[in-house]
Design an enzyme around this catalytic site. Structure first.
Site, mmCIF file in Angstrom:
data_model
loop_
_atom_site.group_PDB
_atom_site.id
_atom_site.type_symbol
_atom_site.label_atom_id
_atom_site.label_comp_id
_atom_site.label_asym_id
_atom_site.label_seq_id
_atom_site.Cartn_x
_atom_site.Cartn_y
_atom_site.Cartn_z
ATOM 1 N N HIS A 128 -2.019 -0.897 -3.471
ATOM 2 C CA HIS A 128 -3.304 0.142 -3.215
ATOM 3 C C HIS A 128 -2.732 1.143 -3.829
ATOM 4 C CE1 HIS A 128 -4.670 -2.595 0.628
ATOM 5 N NE2 HIS A 128 -4.680 -2.742 -0.241
ATOM 6 N N SER B 294 0.897 -1.172 -0.127
ATOM 7 C CA SER B 294 0.254 -0.256 -0.038
ATOM 8 C C SER B 294 0.988 1.184 -0.146
ATOM 9 C CB SER B 294 -0.626 -0.244 1.433
ATOM 10 O OG SER B 294 -2.111 1.047 1.051
ATOM 11 N N THR B 295 0.929 2.267 0.957
ATOM 12 C CA THR B 295 1.336 3.611 0.970
ATOM 13 C C THR B 295 3.108 3.363 1.276
ATOM 14 O OG1 THR B 295 -0.025 4.189 2.143
ATOM 15 C CG2 THR B 295 1.725 5.593 1.953
ATOM 16 N N MET C 74 -0.818 1.172 4.892
ATOM 17 C CA MET C 74 -0.946 1.317 6.033
ATOM 18 C C MET C 74 -1.996 0.076 6.186
ATOM 19 S SD MET C 74 -3.464 4.641 4.444
ATOM 20 C CE MET C 74 -5.104 4.107 5.706
ATOM 21 N N ASP D 137 -4.507 -5.174 5.716
ATOM 22 C CA ASP D 137 -4.323 -6.072 4.872
ATOM 23 C C ASP D 137 -3.762 -7.011 4.288
ATOM 24 O OD1 ASP D 137 -6.434 -6.897 2.459
ATOM 25 O OD2 ASP D 137 -5.885 -5.393 1.157
#
Length: 348
Positions: free
Chosen positions: A194, A167-168, A284, A287
């Protein structure tokens, strides 16, 4: 109070952004830069908590401004791109490679019908990214970090599927991993990243262009292919069923679609865990953690990125807390570990 600097050569765009951010009392716009050089100077002088950075600007473009800022006064940067077309979003992803944290589509004009949704998404992103720790990216050559990776036991060698969730901070981490992993040319790769709506095609194109791997957006019904990395598209879960990709328009999982958990669980259900290495990178939330635990119980080999090298330690931490990772490694040590596991993997 979160102090934000807006860097964009369009007065209209700066006005729209200020109107959007004015909806939240916790955010204060402390300055506006009309070109990249002003953005660099104002960032180092005003020390904002976050910079909203346009890609195309006069005097110094957004990419060059990001490089200068990360070298002189490292600051969280959110890149805003006016176009999500893969050919036009390259500069945005190159900015991420040089230290920017994330990318979003730039608000176009004053679209009142979607004003609230755009404002909420942007404000939430700013609040989160302004807290992320960033490091300097020095322009002079640095001595490469040497990290000794634990050698996996012989029982896990020869696997031929690599599933990655991030993600991030993930685009840069995924790129780093693919560029340093020659053995991946014999493996089947699956990537759930993401990313802001509309940017998955550009992300896949960027990985394909910058890494030795063949990378493309996943297509429904296609088989896993040796030497090919398939990236989950925006707004669709990616599963593997009977060795083929299935793209599902199902509700979000962990507030995410695509979801890493959905991919990981499907691989376990499809009986592929014994041929699989699962990697959970910076991001973050949580998931991927539960899916990684399911994969571990089914026989996969799992690696989580460590806290020191993660932009955001949320997803890896959640997996570690569930005892779902066999190894916790800095990003630079993951490719050597994967190299020995994937080397000699047999065909499906």
């Amino acid at each position: 109070m979160i102090r934000v600097l807006i860097a964009d050569d369009s007065l209209l765009t700066r006005t729209v952004l200020k109107d959007l951010l004015a909806r939240d009392r916790e955010i204060q716009v402390i300055g506006e830069a009309g070109d990249g050089q002003q953005a660099v100077e104002m960032t180092c002088q005003l020390k904002p908590d976050l910079v909203l950075m346009d890609v195309m600007m006069p005097v110094l473009d957004g990419l060059s401004a990001v490089i200068e800022i990360m070298a002189r006064c490292a600051t969280p940067i959110l890149v805003l791109s006016a176009n999500v077309d893969p050919n036009d979003s390259r500069s945005a992803f190159n900015a991420i490679r040089h230290g920017a944290l994330d990318v979003m589509e730039k608000p176009a004009g004053i679209a009142r019908g979607a004003f609230g949704d755009i404002a909420e998404a942007l404000i939430n992103k700013i609040k989160f990214l302004s807290r992320v720790r960033v490091i300097h990216h020095f322009r002079r050559p640095q001595r490469p970090e040497v990290v000794a990776a634990p050698i996996p036991a012989p029982a896990v060698s020869g696997r031929n599927i690599l599933a990655i969730g991030a993600s991030t901070g993930g685009p840069k981490a995924v790129m780093s991993l693919l560029k340093d992993l020659p053995a991946a040319r014999h493996a089947r790769l699956l990537i759930v990243q993401h990313i802001a709506p509309g940017f998955a095609p550009g992300f896949a194109e960027w990985l394909d262009r910058e890494s030795p791997m063949t990378v493309r957006l996943a297509r429904d019904g296609e088989p896993l292919e040796e030497g090919v990395a398939l990236v989950a598209p925006n707004a669709a879960h990616m599963e593997v069923q009977s060795g083929r990709i299935r793209l599902l328009d199902a509700p979000p999982v962990n507030s995410c679609r695509p979801s890493v958990d959905v991919l990981f669980r499907s691989l376990a259900k499809d009986g592929l865990a014994a041929s699989l290495v699962a990697v959970l990178l910076t991001g973050m939330g949580q998931d991927g953690a539960e899916g990684m635990a399911v994969l571990k119980a089914a026989g996969s080999f799992n690696i989580a990125q460590d806290e020191a090298s993660s932009a955001v330690f949320g997803m890896p931490r959640a997996a570690i807390n569930l005892n779902a990772a066999h190894q916790v490694l800095p990003l630079s040590a993951i490719p050597p570990a994967l190299q020995s596991i994937l080397q000699g993997g047999k065909s499906l």
